[in-house]
Motif scaffolding. Structure first.
Motif, short mmCIF file in Angstrom:
data_model
loop_
_atom_site.label_atom_id
_atom_site.label_comp_id
_atom_site.label_asym_id
_atom_site.label_seq_id
_atom_site.Cartn_x
_atom_site.Cartn_y
_atom_site.Cartn_z
N VAL A 131 6.82 7.95 20.42
CA VAL A 131 7.04 7.16 19.20
C VAL A 131 5.76 6.42 18.84
O VAL A 131 5.32 6.41 17.68
N GLU A 132 5.13 5.80 19.83
CA GLU A 132 3.93 5.01 19.56
C GLU A 132 2.78 5.89 19.06
O GLU A 132 2.07 5.52 18.13
N THR A 133 2.60 7.05 19.68
CA THR A 133 1.48 7.92 19.31
C THR A 133 1.77 8.71 18.05
O THR A 133 0.95 8.75 17.13
N ASN A 134 2.92 9.35 18.01
CA ASN A 134 3.20 10.29 16.92
C ASN A 134 3.67 9.60 15.65
O ASN A 134 3.23 9.96 14.55
N VAL A 135 4.56 8.63 15.78
CA VAL A 135 5.08 7.95 14.58
C VAL A 135 4.13 6.85 14.12
O VAL A 135 3.68 6.85 12.97
N ILE A 136 3.82 5.92 15.02
CA ILE A 136 2.93 4.82 14.63
C ILE A 136 1.53 5.34 14.32
O ILE A 136 0.87 4.87 13.38
N GLY A 137 1.07 6.32 15.09
CA GLY A 137 -0.24 6.91 14.81
C GLY A 137 -0.31 7.50 13.41
O GLY A 137 -1.31 7.33 12.70
N THR A 138 0.75 8.19 13.02
CA THR A 138 0.79 8.77 11.67
C THR A 138 0.85 7.69 10.61
O THR A 138 0.19 7.78 9.56
N LEU A 139 1.62 6.63 10.87
CA LEU A 139 1.65 5.50 9.94
C LEU A 139 0.25 4.93 9.75
O LEU A 139 -0.18 4.64 8.62
N ASN A 140 -0.50 4.79 10.84
CA ASN A 140 -1.86 4.26 10.73
C ASN A 140 -2.74 5.17 9.86
O ASN A 140 -3.56 4.68 9.07
N VAL A 141 -2.57 6.47 10.00
CA VAL A 141 -3.39 7.42 9.23
C VAL A 141 -3.07 7.33 7.74
O VAL A 141 -3.98 7.22 6.91
N VAL A 142 -1.78 7.38 7.38
CA VAL A 142 -1.46 7.39 5.94
C VAL A 142 -1.68 6.02 5.31
O VAL A 142 -2.02 5.93 4.12
N GLN A 143 -1.51 4.95 6.10
CA GLN A 143 -1.80 3.62 5.55
C GLN A 143 -3.28 3.47 5.25
O GLN A 143 -3.67 2.99 4.18
N ALA A 144 -4.12 3.91 6.17
CA ALA A 144 -5.57 3.85 5.93
C ALA A 144 -5.96 4.74 4.76
O ALA A 144 -6.79 4.37 3.93
N ALA A 145 -5.36 5.93 4.71
CA ALA A 145 -5.68 6.85 3.61
C ALA A 145 -5.30 6.25 2.26
O ALA A 145 -6.05 6.38 1.28
N ARG A 146 -4.16 5.59 2.22
CA ARG A 146 -3.74 4.95 0.98
C ARG A 146 -4.72 3.84 0.58
O ARG A 146 -5.18 3.77 -0.57
N ASP A 147 -5.05 2.99 1.53
CA ASP A 147 -5.91 1.84 1.22
C ASP A 147 -7.32 2.26 0.86
O ASP A 147 -7.98 1.61 0.03
N LEU A 148 -7.81 3.35 1.46
CA LEU A 148 -9.19 3.78 1.25
C LEU A 148 -9.34 4.81 0.13
O LEU A 148 -10.46 5.21 -0.19
N GLY A 149 -8.22 5.26 -0.44
CA GLY A 149 -8.30 6.22 -1.54
C GLY A 149 -8.76 7.60 -1.12
O GLY A 149 -9.46 8.28 -1.88
N VAL A 150 -8.36 8.03 0.06
CA VAL A 150 -8.72 9.36 0.55
C VAL A 150 -8.13 10.43 -0.38
O VAL A 150 -7.00 10.29 -0.86
N GLU A 151 -8.89 11.49 -0.62
CA GLU A 151 -8.48 12.51 -1.58
C GLU A 151 -7.37 13.42 -1.07
O GLU A 151 -6.60 13.97 -1.87
N ARG A 152 -7.28 13.63 0.22
CA ARG A 152 -6.28 14.56 0.76
C ARG A 152 -6.00 14.23 2.22
O ARG A 152 -6.92 13.98 3.00
#
Length: 336
Positions: free
Chosen positions: A101-122
């Motif tokens: 849960v910590e690696t797969n779920v929270i890790g993914t949350l960290n990725v998409v949250q950063a992508a949203r905040d930083l305006g990543v294209e894909r």
């Protein structure tokens, strides 16, 4: 969108699929930031084995996918994020489910949250065919119900939904790739194909396996890497979940017998109780329908069908049969 000239973050770049994908992207001229798991040895995982000229072209970031600050730092300045970092061993998920849960779920949350905040294209997020559980119909399309039959698959269902929710709620440009059973050089011996090959290569006359009746759709690692590229470049794949499989079904037992034949050995297959999943947790059948992937990107597996599977097996056998490569594996014991 084309990846050429883009700065691409690959999480899990030190792992099996991630290292193949990272090398492929560098060779095509992408600027790649390879997110590897921090360790005190300074190891880059399988990327340590990459050619020296390729390693020189890598921007390596050592961190932990569970740390939101590290993930944000790694993603800063990147145009594309290919998220492969995960815990994937099903047996270990019975032992330590919270880490999944910590690696797969929270890790993914960290990725998409950063992508949203930083305006990543894909963002391309990695799912798994295990989320489908035992097939209710075949071949399995993306419309198949999700069934968490192990803590691992449940954590990946959660991760997938977190990723897709950011597209729905915030317009984050997320695509979910759902690879079926990837195999090839560098794979962990926890997986069935390396398990059989490494035991035979070490001289075993009895091959220890768990259940041999379930069927799988095995996809060679270079085909999976190409699928990541294809989806990262496909604008119409944003917001979609897409299967990537060989569309060839074979049982574990028949796979083991094919490997024994290709290696020219005389060996028996025996059941090792330690390797059996709990009965209701065993996924009995997986067989991909990759039609949606074809329609979106034109991708088809180079190693499809029975002939392609045997070619992929031979390449995997050749790699594991190299004493240097085989020496990295503990062939005398079962590793979770």
């Amino acid at each position: 969108m084309r990846l050429d000239g883009k700065r691409v973050l690959v999480t899990g770049a030190d792992g099996f699929i991630g290292s193949h994908l990272t090398e492929r992207l560098v060779r095509r001229g992408c600027e790649v930031r390879a997110f590897v798991q921090y360790n005190s040895l300074g190891s880059w995982g399988w990327l340590d084995e990459a050619p020296a000229d390729l390693r020189r072209d890598l921007d390596v970031f050592a961190g932990d996918i569970r740390d939101p600050h590290g993930v944000r730092t790694a993603m800063t300045g990147c145009d594309v994020a290919l998220h492969l970092a995960a815990l994937i061993a099903i047996p270990y998920s019975y032992h330590s489910p919270q880490t999944y849960v910590e690696t797969n779920v929270i890790g993914t949350l960290n990725v998409v949250q950063a992508a949203r905040d930083l305006g990543v294209e894909r963002v391309v997020h990695t799912s798994t065919s295990e989320v489908y559980g035992t097939a209710r119909f075949v071949p399995i399309t993306e419309a198949h119900p999700l069934q968490g039959q192990s803590p691992y698959s449940a954590s990946k269902i959660g991760a997938d939904q977190i990723a897709l929710s950011f597209h729905a709620a915030f317009g984050t440009p997320v695509t979910v790739i759902r690879p079926f059973n990837t195999y090839g050089p560098r794979q962990s011996a926890r997986a069935v194909i390396p398990t059989v090959i490494s035991q035979l290569a070490a001289g075993a006359r009895e091959i220890k396996l768990g259940a041999v009746h379930p069927t799988r759709d095995f996809t060679f690692v270079s085909d999976t890497a190409r699928a990541f590229e294809a989806l990262a470049e496909c604008d119409t794949a944003i917001g979609q979940t897409v299967n990537a499989g060989s569309e060839f079904e074979i049982s574990i037992g028949d796979t083991a017998r094919a490997i024994i034949e290709l290696m020219g050995r005389d060996a028996a297959i025996v059941t090792d109780e330690e390797r059996l999943r709990p009965e209701a947790s065993e996924v009995e059948r997986l067989w991909a329908d990759s039609g949606f992937m074809r329609s979106l990107t034109g991708w088809t597996p180079d190693y499809g069908g029975g002939d392609g599977f045997r070619r992929g097996l031979q390449q995997t056998i050749d790699w594991f049969s190299d004493p240097v490569n085989l020496g990295r594996y503990k062939t005398d014991r079962y590793v979770l």
